[in-house]
Design a protein around this motif. Structure first.
Motif, PDB file in Angstrom:
ATOM      1  N   ALA A 289      28.691  57.238  80.494  1.00 14.97           N
ATOM      2  CA  ALA A 289      29.672  57.134  79.141  1.00 14.97           C
ATOM      3  C   ALA A 289      30.259  58.409  78.930  1.00 14.97           C
ATOM      4  CB  ALA A 289      28.738  57.400  77.840  1.00 14.97           C
ATOM      5  N   ALA A 290      29.849  59.768  79.444  1.00 14.93           N
ATOM      6  CA  ALA A 290      30.371  61.034  79.062  1.00 14.93           C
ATOM      7  C   ALA A 290      31.588  61.210  80.044  1.00 14.93           C
ATOM      8  CB  ALA A 290      29.252  62.165  79.419  1.00 14.93           C
ATOM      9  N   THR A 291      31.752  60.271  81.031  1.00 18.30           N
ATOM     10  CA  THR A 291      32.894  60.666  81.865  1.00 18.30           C
ATOM     11  C   THR A 291      33.877  59.837  81.566  1.00 18.30           C
ATOM     12  OG1 THR A 291      32.104  59.265  83.455  1.00 18.30           O
ATOM     13  CG2 THR A 291      31.811  61.731  83.801  1.00 18.30           C
ATOM     14  N   LEU A 292      33.913  58.500  81.074  1.00 18.06           N
ATOM     15  CA  LEU A 292      35.088  57.613  80.853  1.00 18.06           C
ATOM     16  C   LEU A 292      35.405  58.002  79.438  1.00 18.06           C
ATOM     17  CD1 LEU A 292      33.203  54.306  81.891  1.00 18.06           C
ATOM     18  CD2 LEU A 292      34.719  55.760  83.235  1.00 18.06           C
ATOM     19  N   THR A 293      36.746  57.836  79.334  1.00 17.99           N
ATOM     20  CA  THR A 293      37.431  57.834  77.981  1.00 17.99           C
ATOM     21  C   THR A 293      37.859  56.456  77.496  1.00 17.99           C
ATOM     22  OG1 THR A 293      39.565  58.133  79.408  1.00 17.99           O
ATOM     23  CG2 THR A 293      38.444  60.025  78.239  1.00 17.99           C
ATOM     24  N   ASP A 294      37.519  55.512  78.127  1.00 12.41           N
ATOM     25  CA  ASP A 294      37.913  53.949  77.742  1.00 12.41           C
ATOM     26  C   ASP A 294      36.693  53.031  77.762  1.00 12.41           C
ATOM     27  OD1 ASP A 294      38.808  52.402  81.073  1.00 12.41           O
ATOM     28  OD2 ASP A 294      37.291  54.045  80.526  1.00 12.41           O
ATOM     29  N   GLN A 295      36.188  53.373  76.547  1.00 11.39           N
ATOM     30  CA  GLN A 295      35.037  52.671  76.091  1.00 11.39           C
ATOM     31  C   GLN A 295      35.415  51.189  75.622  1.00 11.39           C
ATOM     32  OE1 GLN A 295      36.670  54.301  74.290  1.00 11.39           O
ATOM     33  NE2 GLN A 295      36.625  54.131  71.997  1.00 11.39           N
ATOM     34  N   GLY A 296      36.807  51.108  75.539  1.00  6.99           N
ATOM     35  CA  GLY A 296      37.486  49.709  75.191  1.00  6.99           C
ATOM     36  C   GLY A 296      37.178  48.717  75.833  1.00  6.99           C
ATOM     37  N   PRO A 297      37.521  48.709  77.159  1.00  3.83           N
ATOM     38  CA  PRO A 297      36.976  47.534  78.013  1.00  3.83           C
ATOM     39  C   PRO A 297      35.730  47.012  77.775  1.00  3.83           C
ATOM     40  CG  PRO A 297      37.720  49.183  79.504  1.00  3.83           C
ATOM     41  CD  PRO A 297      37.806  49.902  78.009  1.00  3.83           C
ATOM     42  N   ASP A 298      34.791  47.575  77.531  1.00  6.21           N
ATOM     43  CA  ASP A 298      33.371  47.222  77.140  1.00  6.21           C
ATOM     44  C   ASP A 298      33.607  46.360  75.762  1.00  6.21           C
ATOM     45  OD1 ASP A 298      31.625  49.774  78.533  1.00  6.21           O
ATOM     46  OD2 ASP A 298      32.372  47.851  79.431  1.00  6.21           O
ATOM     47  N   ARG A 299      34.149  46.774  74.889  1.00  2.00           N
ATOM     48  CA  ARG A 299      34.408  46.071  73.572  1.00  2.00           C
ATOM     49  C   ARG A 299      34.830  45.008  73.571  1.00  2.00           C
ATOM     50  NH1 ARG A 299      36.605  50.480  68.838  1.00  2.00           N
ATOM     51  NH2 ARG A 299      34.974  51.988  69.148  1.00  2.00           N
ATOM     52  N   LYS A 300      35.851  44.930  74.450  1.00  2.35           N
ATOM     53  CA  LYS A 300      36.894  43.870  74.466  1.00  2.35           C
ATOM     54  C   LYS A 300      35.966  42.576  75.401  1.00  2.35           C
ATOM     55  CE  LYS A 300      40.878  43.086  73.302  1.00  2.35           C
ATOM     56  NZ  LYS A 300      41.035  42.286  72.134  1.00  2.35           N
ATOM     57  N   ALA A 301      35.030  43.288  76.115  1.00  3.90           N
ATOM     58  CA  ALA A 301      34.533  41.954  76.975  1.00  3.90           C
ATOM     59  C   ALA A 301      33.050  41.720  76.307  1.00  3.90           C
ATOM     60  CB  ALA A 301      34.015  42.885  78.343  1.00  3.90           C
ATOM     61  N   GLY A 302      32.897  42.171  74.976  1.00  6.24           N
ATOM     62  CA  GLY A 302      31.738  41.755  74.257  1.00  6.24           C
ATOM     63  C   GLY A 302      30.423  42.482  74.550  1.00  6.24           C
ATOM     64  N   LYS A 303      30.604  43.652  75.430  1.00  3.54           N
ATOM     65  CA  LYS A 303      29.289  44.161  75.924  1.00  3.54           C
ATOM     66  C   LYS A 303      28.771  45.069  74.860  1.00  3.54           C
ATOM     67  CE  LYS A 303      31.381  43.583  80.390  1.00  3.54           C
ATOM     68  NZ  LYS A 303      32.341  44.432  81.374  1.00  3.54           N
ATOM     69  N   ILE A 304      29.257  45.368  73.912  1.00  2.00           N
ATOM     70  CA  ILE A 304      28.797  46.417  72.803  1.00  2.00           C
ATOM     71  C   ILE A 304      27.822  45.807  71.899  1.00  2.00           C
ATOM     72  CG2 ILE A 304      29.198  48.414  71.354  1.00  2.00           C
ATOM     73  CD1 ILE A 304      29.863  49.135  74.461  1.00  2.00           C
ATOM     74  N   ALA A 305      26.675  46.220  71.485  1.00  2.00           N
ATOM     75  CA  ALA A 305      25.852  45.708  70.539  1.00  2.00           C
ATOM     76  C   ALA A 305      26.129  46.489  69.201  1.00  2.00           C
ATOM     77  CB  ALA A 305      24.439  45.460  71.163  1.00  2.00           C
ATOM     78  N   ALA A 306      26.107  47.624  69.137  1.00  2.00           N
ATOM     79  CA  ALA A 306      26.297  48.485  68.021  1.00  2.00           C
ATOM     80  C   ALA A 306      27.237  49.662  68.151  1.00  2.00           C
ATOM     81  CB  ALA A 306      25.082  49.099  67.807  1.00  2.00           C
ATOM     82  N   ILE A 307      27.888  50.040  66.954  1.00  2.00           N
ATOM     83  CA  ILE A 307      28.903  51.181  67.323  1.00  2.00           C
ATOM     84  C   ILE A 307      28.558  51.803  65.833  1.00  2.00           C
ATOM     85  CG2 ILE A 307      31.067  52.104  67.305  1.00  2.00           C
ATOM     86  CD1 ILE A 307      31.880  49.348  68.584  1.00  2.00           C
ATOM     87  N   PHE A 308      28.395  53.320  66.086  1.00  2.00           N
ATOM     88  CA  PHE A 308      28.036  54.298  64.997  1.00  2.00           C
ATOM     89  C   PHE A 308      29.492  55.011  64.642  1.00  2.00           C
ATOM     90  CE2 PHE A 308      25.979  56.828  61.975  1.00  2.00           C
ATOM     91  CZ  PHE A 308      26.305  58.148  62.197  1.00  2.00           C
ATOM     92  N   GLY A 309      30.052  54.770  63.251  1.00  2.00           N
ATOM     93  CA  GLY A 309      31.134  55.767  62.910  1.00  2.00           C
ATOM     94  C   GLY A 309      31.555  55.792  61.645  1.00  2.00           C
ATOM     95  N   GLY A 310      32.904  55.807  61.342  1.00  2.00           N
ATOM     96  CA  GLY A 310      33.311  55.910  59.835  1.00  2.00           C
ATOM     97  C   GLY A 310      33.420  54.138  59.248  1.00  2.00           C
ATOM     98  N   ILE A 311      32.807  54.184  58.186  1.00  2.00           N
ATOM     99  CA  ILE A 311      33.091  52.835  57.414  1.00  2.00           C
ATOM    100  C   ILE A 311      33.212  53.279  56.129  1.00  2.00           C
ATOM    101  CG2 ILE A 311      31.821  50.555  56.695  1.00  2.00           C
ATOM    102  CD1 ILE A 311      30.229  51.004  59.097  1.00  2.00           C
ATOM    103  N   ASP A 312      34.414  52.566  55.603  1.00  2.00           N
ATOM    104  CA  ASP A 312      34.927  52.925  54.026  1.00  2.00           C
ATOM    105  C   ASP A 312      34.027  51.860  53.333  1.00  2.00           C
ATOM    106  OD1 ASP A 312      38.511  51.772  54.164  1.00  2.00           O
ATOM    107  OD2 ASP A 312      36.331  50.827  55.174  1.00  2.00           O
ATOM    108  N   LEU A 313      34.307  50.608  53.624  1.00  2.00           N
ATOM    109  CA  LEU A 313      33.663  49.452  52.959  1.00  2.00           C
ATOM    110  C   LEU A 313      32.919  48.718  53.944  1.00  2.00           C
ATOM    111  CD1 LEU A 313      37.255  48.634  51.431  1.00  2.00           C
ATOM    112  CD2 LEU A 313      35.548  49.528  50.096  1.00  2.00           C
ATOM    113  N   ASP A 314      31.798  48.468  53.358  1.00  2.00           N
ATOM    114  CA  ASP A 314      30.856  47.781  54.333  1.00  2.00           C
ATOM    115  C   ASP A 314      30.608  46.261  54.032  1.00  2.00           C
ATOM    116  OD1 ASP A 314      27.391  49.137  53.864  1.00  2.00           O
ATOM    117  OD2 ASP A 314      28.909  48.070  52.788  1.00  2.00           O
ATOM    118  N   SER A 315      29.706  45.796  54.702  1.00  2.47           N
ATOM    119  CA  SER A 315      29.497  44.216  54.188  1.00  2.47           C
ATOM    120  C   SER A 315      28.965  43.966  53.233  1.00  2.47           C
ATOM    121  CB  SER A 315      28.498  43.519  55.282  1.00  2.47           C
ATOM    122  OG  SER A 315      29.129  43.581  56.667  1.00  2.47           O
TER     123      SER A 315
END
Lengths: 528, 313, 292
Positions: A289-315
């Motif tokens: 993870a530390a060397t890749l700047t494109d985490q995107g492909p994994d998201r697109k491919a549905g490979k990620i199960a959790a992401i921590f970050g900014g949320i203004d309005l949650d569920s």
């Protein structure tokens, strides 16, 4: 002899070819210009004797990924603009990777252009404003963009004021995020994880463990250099970044003394990287993870199960508003999710100045440029054409203020935040069902902006010119070690001391001292 | 007569050799425009450059722009890396290529030699953007071929992009992969151009294969070797034609390996990317030019001693 | 007589070459293989030399913008061919003239050429020059012009001419009434094929792989060059996924393999022209490479 004759012939042909080509590219530029003027001429007889003015062509630079349908959108936009302000705009969409460098060089060369996207994280707004690269627009705003000015809440303007003047129009959007976790619904339900009671990052561990053990090929927690979990979530740890989040020198929000500290030397950072290391070793994050700047492909491919970050309005917020919210994962991986906020929302300078459009001090059409900004920020038709393109080609209208984008149209730019005031934006298929009724969705984040806690440092802007040596060297150290630590790829007990040591050597303390003295001065000047 | 000499000798010379001067004109004009005019921009290195004020009116601040680089942790490291790698490249690159070119004559089969040459030469045509992904496909920590092989043999996979020491070997190997084939092809052409009479005469005189190689082959292709040697030296700091791509792309911007993969170019690019301060990046560019200048002059002197005709100046 | 014996040294030598040749080629085969491997398989098993499951999805994705790609190929080819020819022409004329002893100011000019190598004003002055004064921004010329002459190449050619072109030939041509330019064109150039081929290839590869110039000076997408476009496609994939507000598209995007597809596309035409390139190049080199 034969060979040389052929050779000369070939050379001459090639020379001729290149000259012709040069001529061609010039010609095509001319043709479009002619086209513009003929259009205006055609319109003239319809109008009354208005002053015969050549339409001005504005140039607008912003970063994004290449859109096949951009030309069509540009044309449509220009049709509207010609009618309204007798001007056209050339949309210069520059690739993300090339944008910073390109704009830097353009500005350093003093090149003439009109509008440019600027922010704290790209094409640094504060530095450039301080250097005089942007035009101060206080008067222009009052004169040509009164609606724009009115529509943006008062608390926003101080955050983009440098040395008493305003140098850009903030693209008003959600700017008071809290921080939390988004989880995939299918996994949460499958493993019976009680997401509603999770209140800090550590609480998510059971979920990560379950996913790691039960799901083949899925990465439990995402890590990305672009949004390092510590660097991008200062509010979660109760701190304000005082400008560039990577630079040493943050402040605790509840500190009445306004003391500036080295965030990398705080217990919060230490605990965070220990946690990351623990999770990395347990296999909850991607190994490289530390060397890749494109985490995107994994998201697109549905490979990620959790992401921590900014949320203004949650569920929970959406539920309370009676809206069926599919979760942010819907937009990332096309699966439903639960979004849980951990802390309260916070408004700080960094977020407010996150998306701005400025007028270059080299612009030759400053009034027209401001008129253009007025339209982009208050005219529903203009703004949404920029956001979504042409009806029927790039999107389908499903309600007065809701659309469905068309993939084949070649313009799915998804960057309302880059262009203008989001209060005017239409809803899309990524919005919750019914959000568009009564403008509920927009009202929710607008309200959040206005009621969120405000950082004590809102409006303070750090001027790093006197410590630029130290900043440059610290940047280098941060690039070298922060991501390795933040992703858990290296042992924190070994590397954190090294990291701090290198930062010291690079002059972190000097930066912090400078920040402190500027903060103290600002407090005095503003009676805080 | 004497008083006219200076003025008229210039005109005489030009008119005497006007074809030559005419032929030189496009090149000279070009150099003036593209090389010499922008050169004056080097003063940016000594100024607090403000584009709004322009180059001339910006404040003169002497050596302050150089400060950041020299007080940094890395000035020594990156300078060392720059010189170290370039030296290694030249020695191993040319050395192996020379070896290969000689040995290619000894494979016993023209067809095989030809095939080898073709395959070896190919990587030269690729850009480092491509090279980066090729390397990544080998060194990726969880998917790379090398780690797969290691795991197959029961060994622990290595996080290649976080271990700095292996890169002292990886980079030269990558360089060789890309360039040795190209050098070898050129050398081979040189070697095959050597008249076989020399070798036959030497054999009759009883010279061994080894002696033939060292006494005949190598000296005769030295001019070509020197040519390529100088070409490589020149690449060190002519950024555009140089191997900046390699140092920038291959390590994929991975922090923990900077100590062995960073060169002056990449260090400056990184630390200044978000800062937009051309005064500072100019300063380092200037420093780089000085380093390069010393290297070029030094190598030129060495070459002059060996063969004055092949020297650069 | 000794030529066809299979000695141990021959075996060792051949073995060495086979290994090295594999070293050169295997990485490329790996890339090709990844580009046609199914995405899920890559994720689970990593990269391998033989695709476990074949899939052309990545190619479909990358090539969906195929008209722009074709255009980029054309632009790049034009820039490379024209640029290389002009570079060789201008540089060799200058270098040849500098190699002639009868040109009095040759030494001075040689030094000026050398000096230009050492000091470079940097990107900004170059940008100002090309954009403000020469108005080359966003034209095909800007991709060719800045690289038409190189000090190092001139010096190398100069030395070559000095050592390979015998005065006698030039003298003889003069006596025959040939002008200097004519001599250069008809006599000197043909015997200089080795150096022209060497430098020519060097320059051609540079033009072909140059993406930086395009990123800085070109805004019109009909003038994008190949490497730049491919990099752009890569960033596009990345960006598509990193934007929080983004919507999905139909299938799971083949990202790992798509990276490799862009590599293959970058290499593609080179593979096709390679056989011709090799023949001409080596022939050119061997013709009178080293003087007897």
């Amino acid at each position: 002899m034969k060979i040389s004759k052929k050779f000369t012939l070939v050379l001459t042909l090639l020379f001729a070819l290149s000259v012709v080509l040069m001529g061609c590219s010039n010609k095509s530029a001319e043709v479009t210009k002619e086209g513009d003027t003929t259009e205006v001429k055609k319109e003239e007889p319809k109008k009354e004797e208005v002053k015969v003015e050549e339409p001005v062509e504005l140039s607008w630079y912003f970063p994004n990924s290449p859109q096949q349908g951009l030309d069509g959108v540009n044309e449509a936009l220009n049709e509207i603009l010609l009618e309204k302000i007798n001007a056209t705009v050339k949309l210069n969409l520059t690739d993300w990777g090339a944008y910073d460098q390109k704009i830097n060089v353009m500005m350093s060369a003093g090149e003439a252009f009109d509008l440019v996207f600027t922010a704290t994280w790209s094409n640094n707004y504060f530095q450039n404003a301080a250097k005089g690269a942007y035009l101060p627009i206080d008067d222009l705003l009052d004169q040509y963009a009164p609606n724009t000015k009115k529509a943006i809440p008062d608390f926003v303007w101080p955050a983009v004021t440098v040395k008493g003047k305003i140098y850009g129009v903030p693209n008003y959007q959600t700017m008071a995020p809290g921080y939390g976790i988004i989880l995939r619904k299918d996994f949460v339900d499958k493993y019976n994880f009680d997401w509603k009671s999770a209140s800090k990052l550590e609480d998510v561990e059971p979920y990560l463990e379950a996913v790691k053990n039960g799901e083949m090929g899925i990465i439990p927690l995402e890590y990305s250099k672009n949004s390092d979990m510590f660097k991008s979530t200062s509010g979660y740890n109760g701190m304000d970044t005082i400008g560039d989040s990577g630079m040493p020198g943050w402040m605790y929000l509840d500190d009445n003394e306004y003391k500036v500290v080295n965030q990398y030397d705080t217990p919060e950072f230490k605990n965070h990287i220990k946690l990351m290391r623990d999770w990395y070793m347990k296999g909850y994050m991607r190994k490289d993870a530390a060397t890749l700047t494109d985490q995107g492909p994994d998201r697109k491919a549905g490979k990620i199960a959790a992401i921590f970050g900014g949320i203004d309005l949650d569920s929970n917020d959406f539920e309370a508003a009676g809206l069926d919210f599919p979760g942010r994962f819907k937009g990332l991986s096309d699966v439903e999710g639960y979004d849980k906020k951990f802390g309260d929302c916070l408004l700080n300078t960094d977020r407010v100045a996150a998306t701005i459009t400025a007028i270059s001090s080299t612009s030759k059409n400053t009034e027209k440029a401001m008129q253009f900004l007025e339209l982009m920020n208050s005219d529903v038709e203009v703004y949404n054409t920029m956001c979504y393109g042409v009806e029927g080609v790039n999107y389908k209208k499903v309600a007065d203020n809701r659309v469905e984008t068309i993939a084949e149209g070649g313009y799915q730019i998804w960057s309302n935040w880059e262009f203008g005031n989001n209060l005017n934006a239409w809803y899309t298929e990524a919005s919750a069902e019914g959000e568009e009724v009564d403008n509920k969705g927009i009202k929710m984040w607008d309200n959040n902006n206005k009621t969120a806690a405000v950082s004590p440092l809102l409006g303070f802007v750090f001027d790093g010119e006197s410590v630029k040596t130290e900043v440059a060297n610290c940047n280098s150290v941060i690039e070298e070690l922060l991501y390795a630590l933040g992703s858990g790829s290296v042992d924190p007990d070994e590397y954190q001391p090294i990291f701090i040591g290198k930062l010291q050597k690079a002059g972190a303390d000097k930066i912090i001292a400078e920040k402190q003295s500027q903060v103290d001065q600002w407090r005095k000047d503003n009676g805080k | 007569m004497k008083s006219n000499k200076k003025g008229s000798s210039f005109i005489n010379e030009i008119s005497k050799n006007k074809s030559f001067y005419g032929m030189m004109l496009p090149g000279m004009l070009f150099m003036l425009i593209v090389n010499y005019i922008p050169m004056f921009g080097l003063v940016i290195a000594f100024k607090e450059y403000n584009p709004v004020k322009g180059i001339l009116a910006s404040k003169w601040i002497g050596l302050k722009n150089f400060e950041f680089f020299f007080v940094s942790n890395s000035a020594f490291t990156v300078t060392f890396n720059t010189i170290f790698y370039n030296a290694i490249f030249i020695i191993t690159g040319l050395g192996f290529a020379l070896l290969f070119s000689v040995l290619l004559q000894e494979t016993g089969s023209k067809m095989m030699s030809s095939t080898y040459k073709s395959l070896m030469f190919f990587p030269y045509l690729l850009s480092w953007v491509v090279g980066q992904y090729i390397l990544f496909s080998l060194l990726s920590v969880d998917k790379g071929l090398i780690n797969n092989i290691l795991e197959f043999f029961g060994k622990e996979p290595v996080y290649w992009y976080a271990e700095s020491r292996p890169w002292r070997f990886i980079i030269p190997l990558a360089y060789m992969w890309k360039n040795v084939g190209y050098f070898a092809v050129i050398f081979v052409a040189g070697v095959t151009g050597i008249s076989s009479e020399y070798f036959e005469a030497a054999e009759i005189d009883g010279a061994s294969k080894f002696q033939q190689i060292t006494r005949i082959t190598i000296p005769l292709i030295m001019p070509i070797v020197i040519t390529l040697f100088l070409l490589q030296i020149g690449k060190i700091f002519y950024g555009a034609f140089g191997d900046w791509g390699m140092f920038y792309n291959l390590p994929m911007n991975s922090g923990p390996i900077f100590s062995t993969t960073d060169v002056i170019d990449t260090y400056v690019y990184r630390s200044l990317r978000l800062m937009n301060d051309f005064g500072m990046s100019s300063a380092v560019g200037f420093y780089q030019s000085i380093v390069g200048f010393i290297l070029v002059v030094a190598s030129n002197l060495m070459v002059k001693k060996y063969d004055p005709d092949s020297a650069m100046y | 007589m000794a030529k066809n014996k299979i000695t141990t040294s021959k075996i060792i030598i051949n073995l060495m070459f086979i290994i090295y040749a594999l070293f050169c080629i295997v990485p490329l085969i790996l890339v090709l293989s990844i580009s046609v491997t199914d995405e899920m398989v890559i994720f689970q098993n990593g990269y391998s030399l033989i695709p476990a499951k074949f899939s052309l999805a990545a190619y479909k994705y990358v090539l969906s913008g195929s008209s722009t790609l074709l255009n980029a190929y054309i632009v790049t080819i034009i820039v490379t061919v024209v640029g290389t020819f002009c570079h060789l022409f201008i540089s060799s004329m200058l270098a040849y003239s500098l190699s002639r002893k009868e040109v009095k100011y040759a030494n001075v000019i040689s030094f000026l050429v050398f000096f230009a190598l050492l000091f470079n004003g940097g990107i900004v002055p170059q940008y100002i020059l090309l954009t403000k004064y020469l108005h080359m921004k966003n034209t095909i010329l800007v991709l060719i012009f800045p690289y038409l002459v190189s000090s190092v190449n001139i010096i190398i050619m100069k030395n070559f001419f000095k050592s390979t072109v015998p005065d006698s030939i030039v003298e003889a041509a003069r006596i025959d009434g040939s002008g200097e330019f004519s001599t250069y064109l008809k006599i000197v150039l043909p015997i200089s094929k080795p150096v022209l081929a060497t430098i020519g290839l060097f320059v051609a590869v540079f033009y072909w792989n140059d993406w930086f110039t395009c990123s800085l000076y070109i805004e019109d997408n009909s003038l994008y060059v190949l490497q730049f476009l491919l990099q752009s496609i890569m960033n596009n994939i990345q960006y598509l996924q990193s934007n929080d507000m983004l919507q999905k598209s139909a299938a799971s995007l083949p990202s790992e393999s798509a990276r490799m597809v862009t590599c293959i596309l970058a290499i593609g035409p080179i593979i096709l022209t390679y056989p011709f390139l090799q023949k001409y190049f080596v022939k050119g080199l061997t013709l009178g490479a080293v003087k007897e």
